[in-house]
Every structure is written in structure tokens, then in C-alpha cells.
Write a protein that holds these residues in place. Structure first.
Motif, PDB file in Angstrom:
ATOM      1  N   ARG A  26       0.958  -1.315   0.115  1.00  0.00           N
ATOM      2  CA  ARG A  26      -0.093  -0.212   0.028  1.00  0.00           C
ATOM      3  C   ARG A  26       0.839   1.053   0.011  1.00  0.00           C
ATOM      4  O   ARG A  26       0.614   2.258   0.146  1.00  0.00           O
ATOM      5  N   GLY A  27       2.307   1.082  -0.197  1.00  0.00           N
ATOM      6  CA  GLY A  27       2.999   2.367  -0.224  1.00  0.00           C
ATOM      7  C   GLY A  27       3.784   2.587   0.712  1.00  0.00           C
ATOM      8  O   GLY A  27       4.487   3.718   0.836  1.00  0.00           O
ATOM      9  N   HIS A  28       3.466   2.018   1.897  1.00  0.00           N
ATOM     10  CA  HIS A  28       4.198   2.360   3.242  1.00  0.00           C
ATOM     11  C   HIS A  28       5.621   2.003   3.144  1.00  0.00           C
ATOM     12  O   HIS A  28       5.937   0.659   2.946  1.00  0.00           O
ATOM     13  N   PRO A  29       6.652   2.460   3.398  1.00  0.00           N
ATOM     14  CA  PRO A  29       7.990   2.136   3.704  1.00  0.00           C
ATOM     15  C   PRO A  29       8.080   1.219   5.085  1.00  0.00           C
ATOM     16  O   PRO A  29       7.357   1.659   6.091  1.00  0.00           O
ATOM     17  N   VAL A  30       8.538  -0.136   5.199  1.00  0.00           N
ATOM     18  CA  VAL A  30       8.553  -0.724   6.107  1.00  0.00           C
ATOM     19  C   VAL A  30       9.809  -1.550   6.391  1.00  0.00           C
ATOM     20  O   VAL A  30      10.549  -1.571   5.679  1.00  0.00           O
ATOM     21  N   LEU A  31      10.229  -1.520   7.597  1.00  0.00           N
ATOM     22  CA  LEU A  31      11.369  -2.105   8.073  1.00  0.00           C
ATOM     23  C   LEU A  31      10.917  -3.121   9.351  1.00  0.00           C
ATOM     24  O   LEU A  31      10.252  -2.782  10.389  1.00  0.00           O
ATOM     25  N   LEU A  32      11.259  -4.336   8.907  1.00  0.00           N
ATOM     26  CA  LEU A  32      11.017  -5.366   9.891  1.00  0.00           C
ATOM     27  C   LEU A  32      12.228  -5.581  10.858  1.00  0.00           C
ATOM     28  O   LEU A  32      13.506  -5.616  10.332  1.00  0.00           O
ATOM     29  N   GLY A  33      12.118  -5.695  12.071  1.00  0.00           N
ATOM     30  CA  GLY A  33      13.392  -5.777  12.948  1.00  0.00           C
ATOM     31  C   GLY A  33      13.269  -7.110  13.727  1.00  0.00           C
ATOM     32  O   GLY A  33      12.107  -7.665  14.288  1.00  0.00           O
ATOM     33  N   SER A  34      14.363  -7.538  14.054  1.00  0.00           N
ATOM     34  CA  SER A  34      14.816  -8.901  14.536  1.00  0.00           C
ATOM     35  C   SER A  34      16.153  -8.888  15.271  1.00  0.00           C
ATOM     36  O   SER A  34      16.872  -8.212  15.076  1.00  0.00           O
ATOM     37  N   ARG A  35      16.130  -9.650  16.464  1.00  0.00           N
ATOM     38  CA  ARG A  35      17.685 -10.024  16.798  1.00  0.00           C
ATOM     39  C   ARG A  35      18.352 -10.573  15.876  1.00  0.00           C
ATOM     40  O   ARG A  35      19.872 -10.547  16.166  1.00  0.00           O
ATOM     41  N   ASP A  36      18.020 -11.064  14.718  1.00  0.00           N
ATOM     42  CA  ASP A  36      18.850 -11.859  13.833  1.00  0.00           C
ATOM     43  C   ASP A  36      18.330 -11.401  12.524  1.00  0.00           C
ATOM     44  O   ASP A  36      17.746 -12.035  11.788  1.00  0.00           O
ATOM     45  N   PRO A  37      18.525 -10.208  12.056  1.00  0.00           N
ATOM     46  CA  PRO A  37      17.914  -9.726  10.665  1.00  0.00           C
ATOM     47  C   PRO A  37      18.249 -10.531   9.572  1.00  0.00           C
ATOM     48  O   PRO A  37      17.597 -10.693   8.528  1.00  0.00           O
ATOM     49  N   ALA A  38      19.334 -11.055   9.380  1.00  0.00           N
ATOM     50  CA  ALA A  38      19.626 -12.113   8.307  1.00  0.00           C
ATOM     51  C   ALA A  38      18.420 -13.323   7.985  1.00  0.00           C
ATOM     52  O   ALA A  38      18.242 -13.473   6.921  1.00  0.00           O
ATOM     53  N   LYS A  39      17.897 -13.538   9.085  1.00  0.00           N
ATOM     54  CA  LYS A  39      16.701 -14.311   8.682  1.00  0.00           C
ATOM     55  C   LYS A  39      15.856 -14.033   7.757  1.00  0.00           C
ATOM     56  O   LYS A  39      14.938 -14.719   7.436  1.00  0.00           O
ATOM     57  N   LEU A  40      15.645 -12.623   7.730  1.00  0.00           N
ATOM     58  CA  LEU A  40      14.474 -11.883   7.032  1.00  0.00           C
ATOM     59  C   LEU A  40      15.136 -11.568   5.612  1.00  0.00           C
ATOM     60  O   LEU A  40      14.181 -11.097   4.920  1.00  0.00           O
ATOM     61  N   GLU A  41      16.300 -11.839   5.207  1.00  0.00           N
ATOM     62  CA  GLU A  41      16.800 -11.507   4.057  1.00  0.00           C
ATOM     63  C   GLU A  41      16.058 -12.244   2.842  1.00  0.00           C
ATOM     64  O   GLU A  41      15.785 -11.214   1.768  1.00  0.00           O
ATOM     65  N   SER A  42      15.356 -13.174   2.794  1.00  0.00           N
ATOM     66  CA  SER A  42      14.639 -13.885   1.692  1.00  0.00           C
ATOM     67  C   SER A  42      13.327 -13.277   1.572  1.00  0.00           C
ATOM     68  O   SER A  42      12.860 -12.638   0.641  1.00  0.00           O
ATOM     69  N   TRP A  43      12.699 -12.828   2.729  1.00  0.00           N
ATOM     70  CA  TRP A  43      11.634 -11.985   2.969  1.00  0.00           C
ATOM     71  C   TRP A  43      11.787 -10.502   2.101  1.00  0.00           C
ATOM     72  O   TRP A  43      10.815 -10.117   1.507  1.00  0.00           O
TER      73      TRP A  43
END
Ligand code: NAP
Length: 216
Positions: free
Chosen positions: A26-43
Motif C-alpha cells: 500500500r505504499g508504506h515504507p516498512v522495516l522489519l526488526g529482529s535480533r537476527d535480521p539475516a533470517k529476514l533476507e529472503s523475505w
């Protein structure tokens, strides 16, 4: 404010990914945060729109809206890791549930019925405007909801009326017809208490894509 506001999401699970993809779409810039951001790379690589991943503090400081999509028992710890000061003045959508699986399925609540995780979050973040939202349903239908038996409103609660209006605008963007405001943040006791029942119903139906909502 919510139209294309930046949204930081604490979490790396199904809820964080679903809401992150939906809001980015919907046009929102989004940042997902984790203790281990590498796991979100494929997302990140497979999601359209302005999306980023980072640490919890980066998610909490990213924009005026923060979504809490962390495991219930880890939520206060995640907020502390993110830095309480980063939440000051922000709209905080609390999707978390205080589920206790320590005795197996179905879960109970680790908060009892005289408080709630929503109240604990608001108490921990006194300068934030916390709204409980999205917690009485599965992640599968949080974006572009389609239910065979109607188009229910989203149950929400929180202390700040303006924050609840902002949440209504946000959930409408995601395809919901509106919200049903059930009161101040203490109503989270009862929104959260619905969830062990939601799990029992899902086990009986053999699917967890249902929602608990009123019909008239
Ligand atoms: N799944 C659903 O359909 C659904 C629907 C409605 C509400 N909810 C609620 O929404 C929340 C998220 O659910 P989910 O299924 O997406 O994910 P989840 O598996 O319940 O939680 C995963 C997230 O919790 C974080 N986490 C766990 N322990 C932590 C700790 N001690 N400190 C900091 N962070 C911690 C993990 O962080 P790391 O990335 O750092 O490991 C991860 O981001 C839960 O509270 C759940 O009850 C879920």
C-alpha cells in the motif's frame, strides 16, 4: 498521517511478514526488526515495495508507527532491546498474545484475567499510544480479508481515541470495512482471553484462518 507513513515492525514471524508485505504493497515504507535480521533476507528480497530489515532498535526508530509482532513472552524483552525511548509519542499496534504453551495445547494465558499483555505494554511504554489490534485472528487473513460468512470489523482497544482513528484508517487500507472499538486498553484482557478459545475452535475446524468477531 497513516497514508504512507513509515512502519517499523518488531518481529520476524508470520504476522510481521504478512503485515509488512501488506503495508509495503500500500505504499508504506516498512522495516522489519529482529535480533537476527539475516533470517529476514529472503523475505526482503521477495517482497515488493520499499522494504528493509534491521535490528529491533532500527524498527522502533524507523517511523511514527510501530507494530509489535513478537512472541508474547518475549514482547517486553523485545521492547527493552529496541529501546523504550524510541517508542515515545508513537502509535504502537500491539498484535501480541500472552499465550502460555508450557502445559501443551491448548494454550492458556500467562497474564490471568486481571491484567493483559496490552496493558503491560502500555505501562512499559507510557509515552506511546498503544492500540490492541489483529490479535483475534490468524495471520492468513490480516491483509485483504475474505471470509465466507461475512466481512467483520476489526476488534480494537486502547486509551487514545485519536490513535484508534489512525488504526481504523490503517486497517481500512488493508481491506477491512472498519473497526469495532471495545474500549480502553484494559479491554485487551478480554480480546486476549478470546485467543485460547480461537485456538480450540481452530483445532476443531482443522484450520486457523478463522476470526472471532461479532455478527448481527
Ligand atoms: N501467527 C498468527 O497467526 C498470529 C495471529 C494473531 C496474533 N499473533 C500473535 O502475534 C505475535 C507474533 O506471532 P508470530 O506467529 O508471527 O510469531 P512468533 O513465533 O509468536 O514470534 C516470533 C517473534 O518473536 C520474537 N521473540 C521471541 N522471543 C523473544 C525474546 N525473548 N526477545 C525478543 N524477541 C523475541 C522473535 O524474534 P527474533 O526474530 O529476534 O528471533 C520473532 O520475531 C505473537 O504474540 C502471537 O501470539 C499471531
Amino acid at each position: 498521517m497513516t497514508e504512507t507513513a513509515k512502519v517499523g515492525i518488531l518481529g520476524s514471524g508470520d504476522v510481521a511478514r504478512t503485515l509488512g508485505s501488506g503495508l509495503a504493497g500500500r505504499g508504506h515504507p516498512v522495516l522489519l526488526g529482529s535480533r537476527d535480521p539475516a533470517k529476514l533476507e529472503s523475505w526482503r528480497a521477495s517482497t515488493k515495495g520499499s522494504v528493509a530489515v534491521g535490528r529491533l532498535a532500527e524498527a522502533a526508530s524507523f517511523g511514527p508507527i510501530v507494530i509489535l509482532a513478537t512472541h508474547g513472552a518475549g514482547t517486553i524483552s523485545a521492547i527493552d532491546l529496541a529501546g523504550v525511548a524510541h517508542f515515545s509519542g508513537k502509535l504502537v499496534l500491539d498484535v501480541t498474545n500472552p499465550l502460555d504453551f508450557s502445559r501443551g495445547m491448548p494454550p492458556t494465558l500467562f497474564v490471568g484475567t486481571t491484567t493483559s499483555l496490552g496493558e503491560m505494554v502500555q505501562h512499559h511504554l507510557p509515552a506511546a499510544r498503544v492500540v490492541k489490534c489483529f490479535n483475534t485472528m490468524g495471520h492468513q487473513r490480516m491483509v485483504d480479508p475474505a471470509f465466507a460468512e461475512g466481512h467483520p470489523p476489526m476488534l480494537i482497544c486502547g486509551n487514545d481515541p485519536h490513535a484508534k482513528h489512525e488504526v481504523e484508517a490503517l486497517v481500512r487500507e488493508l481491506g477491512w470495512p472498519g473497526v469495532l472499538d471495545v474500549g480502553d486498553i484494559d479491554a485487551a484482557r478480554w480480546m486476549e482471553a478470546l485467543v485460547p478459545l480461537w485456538v480450540r475452535i481452530g483445532a476443531r475446524l482443522g484450520t486457523f484462518d478463522h476470526m472471532l468477531a461479532p455478527i448481527r
